[in-house]
Design an enzyme around this catalytic site. Structure first.
Site, PDB file in Angstrom:
ATOM      1  N   HIS A 153       0.827  -1.215   0.000  1.00  0.00           N
ATOM      2  CA  HIS A 153       0.000   0.000   0.000  1.00  0.00           C
ATOM      3  C   HIS A 153       0.862   1.267   0.000  1.00  0.00           C
ATOM      4  CE1 HIS A 153      -4.313   1.117   0.396  1.00  0.00           C
ATOM      5  NE2 HIS A 153      -3.796   2.279   0.709  1.00  0.00           N
TER       6      HIS A 153
ATOM      7  N   ARG B 163       2.006   3.077   3.266  1.00  0.00           N
ATOM      8  CA  ARG B 163       1.175   4.077   3.924  1.00  0.00           C
ATOM      9  C   ARG B 163       0.322   3.523   5.059  1.00  0.00           C
ATOM     10  NH1 ARG B 163       0.337   8.784   1.615  1.00  0.00           N
ATOM     11  NH2 ARG B 163      -1.941   8.782   1.800  1.00  0.00           N
TER      12      ARG B 163
ATOM     13  N   ASP C  39       3.003  -3.631  -7.318  1.00  0.00           N
ATOM     14  CA  ASP C  39       2.744  -2.212  -7.089  1.00  0.00           C
ATOM     15  C   ASP C  39       3.777  -1.673  -6.109  1.00  0.00           C
ATOM     16  OD1 ASP C  39       1.223   0.275  -6.733  1.00  0.00           O
ATOM     17  OD2 ASP C  39       0.602  -0.575  -4.819  1.00  0.00           O
ATOM     18  N   GLY C  40       4.350  -0.527  -6.430  1.00  0.00           N
ATOM     19  CA  GLY C  40       5.250   0.108  -5.478  1.00  0.00           C
ATOM     20  C   GLY C  40       6.518   0.625  -6.098  1.00  0.00           C
ATOM     21  N   ALA C  41       6.737   1.951  -6.023  1.00  0.00           N
ATOM     22  CA  ALA C  41       7.992   2.603  -6.405  1.00  0.00           C
ATOM     23  C   ALA C  41       8.298   2.527  -7.901  1.00  0.00           C
ATOM     24  CB  ALA C  41       9.153   2.029  -5.598  1.00  0.00           C
TER      25      ALA C  41
ATOM     26  N   ARG D 294       8.879   4.197 -11.018  1.00  0.00           N
ATOM     27  CA  ARG D 294       9.186   5.590 -11.353  1.00  0.00           C
ATOM     28  C   ARG D 294       9.624   5.781 -12.801  1.00  0.00           C
ATOM     29  NH1 ARG D 294       6.788   5.666  -7.333  1.00  0.00           N
ATOM     30  NH2 ARG D 294       7.463   6.383  -5.268  1.00  0.00           N
TER      31      ARG D 294
ATOM     32  N   GLY E 296       1.484   4.480  -9.695  1.00  0.00           N
ATOM     33  CA  GLY E 296       0.739   5.348  -8.805  1.00  0.00           C
ATOM     34  C   GLY E 296       1.172   6.797  -8.826  1.00  0.00           C
ATOM     35  N   ARG E 297       2.186   7.106  -8.042  1.00  0.00           N
ATOM     36  CA  ARG E 297       2.593   8.495  -7.834  1.00  0.00           C
ATOM     37  C   ARG E 297       2.834   9.295  -9.122  1.00  0.00           C
ATOM     38  NH1 ARG E 297       4.966  10.834  -2.847  1.00  0.00           N
ATOM     39  NH2 ARG E 297       3.923   8.979  -2.082  1.00  0.00           N
TER      40      ARG E 297
END
Length: 343
Positions: A236, A239, A267-269, A271, A290-291
């Site tokens: 997540h 978070r 999912d995660g990081a 970039r 995501g970000r």
């Protein structure tokens, strides 16, 4: 509009909720929940970034791969590359409020379609956030996936019905949201799910069901037993719980255990495009971004989302040429492109 302009605009518009650090490693934003950071010290967010960064790709150029194939089918939809938009909500209390939740939902759903992929809309303590996501999927003739917080089963099933009415491609539960601060702030109860809970939810719909937030082999096996169509290996974004494993640390083991029985997303990081390649080589069928999509929406709205996704796709294509990876459908054989045998 290019990715540099998008990031510049986003930095100016996010009101210090995110300063778009040169290295997006979760250090500056540590503890900013609500906000854009990781829980407590930000250790889980940082570990996700660092462990994926430790995975290196062997550059290989003595081969015949000149036009690698990126298309991949998920849940009956052929995507232009094996990446989807991660479910993110709460633009006002997490992202600074430059775009509303309705605007963000429209940006990601239609920006994803423009780039040949699909978005996942999310759920949070404010019920309006989920509803505007559902409305965006409906306007897009169902081209989207609805991810629901681990509420009481009856509440989850109510939201599944809304997704069905909107024609959604699939639904899911981000079980790693069981202890989210933002849900508590809105007095919205969430919690863990048992095998019987999952079976009840999955049997309530004909849509594919995704379980997001898996970090161990035993829980991946529970999802298979429950009849889930896919899992997302995720913490997540760091978070919820500090000091968790990073997805990149556990993905290979999970893939080896259940990869022949269920679709695996990671999912995660993520970039840049090479991060997608790393996750594929570690055993994922596809990834969630995501970000950078937040930056795309705030920095360039729907077009910014499209440009961000197309930038990742182009980077993945180049990374595959320079590593000899021929087709994302063969990703289970990509492990040979990694320098590291064990993350």
């Amino acid at each position: 509009m290019d990715i540099k302009e998008i990031k510049k605009n986003a930095k100016e518009r996010m009101k210090d909720f995110c300063i778009l650090c040169a290295e997006c490693n979760g250090r500056w934003c540590a503890g900013k929940v609500p906000g854009m950071g990781g829980a407590v010290s930000g250790g889980s967010f940082q570990r996700s970034y660092e462990k994926l960064k430790e995975v290196k790709v062997a550059m290989r150029t003595l081969h015949g791969v000149t036009d690698p194939k990126l298309k991949r089918n998920f849940f009956g939809e052929e995507l232009s590359f094996p990446a989807m938009i991660a479910p993110i909500t709460g633009t006002k209390f997490n992202m600074g409020g430059y775009v509303s939740d309705e605007e963000y939902s429209n940006d990601i759903v239609f920006g994803a379609i423009d780039a040949g992929t699909i978005a996942m809309i999310g759920d949070t303590g404010d019920p309006n956030c989920f509803q505007v996501g559902i409305d965006a999927i409906k306007r897009a003739n169902g081209k989207g996936i609805a991810i629901i917080k681990p509420r009481e089963n009856s509440e989850i099933i109510k939201r599944i019905r809304l997704a069905e009415e909107a024609g959604a491609i699939a639904v899911g539960i981000d079980v790693d949201g069981a202890g989210l601060v933002t849900m508590k702030l809105f007095n919205q109860p969430v919690g863990p799910k048992t095998l019987s809970d999952l079976k009840e939810i999955i049997s309530s719909t004909k849509l594919p069901v995704i379980i997001k937030g898996i970090l161990t082999v035993d829980e991946a096996k529970i999802c298979v037993e429950a009849g889930a169509s896919a899992i997302v290996v995720s913490n997540h974004g760091g978070r919820c719980l500090n000091e968790t494993f990073a997805p990149a640390e556990v993905l290979q083991e999970i893939s080896q255990a259940v990869g022949n029985n269920i679709t695996i997303l990671a999912d995660g990081a993520v970039r840049e495009g090479v991060d997608i390649l790393k996750y594929l080589a570690l055993g994922a069928d596809g990834v969630l971004i995501g970000r950078p999509i937040i930056w795309g929406s705030i920095g360039g709205r729907q077009e910014g989302v499209k440009v961000t996704l197309e930038t990742f796709k182009s980077q993945l294509y180049q990374s595959m040429i320079l590593s000899g990876a021929d087709d994302v459908k063969n990703s289970k054989n990509f492990s040979c492109i990694l320098y590291t045998k064990k993350v």
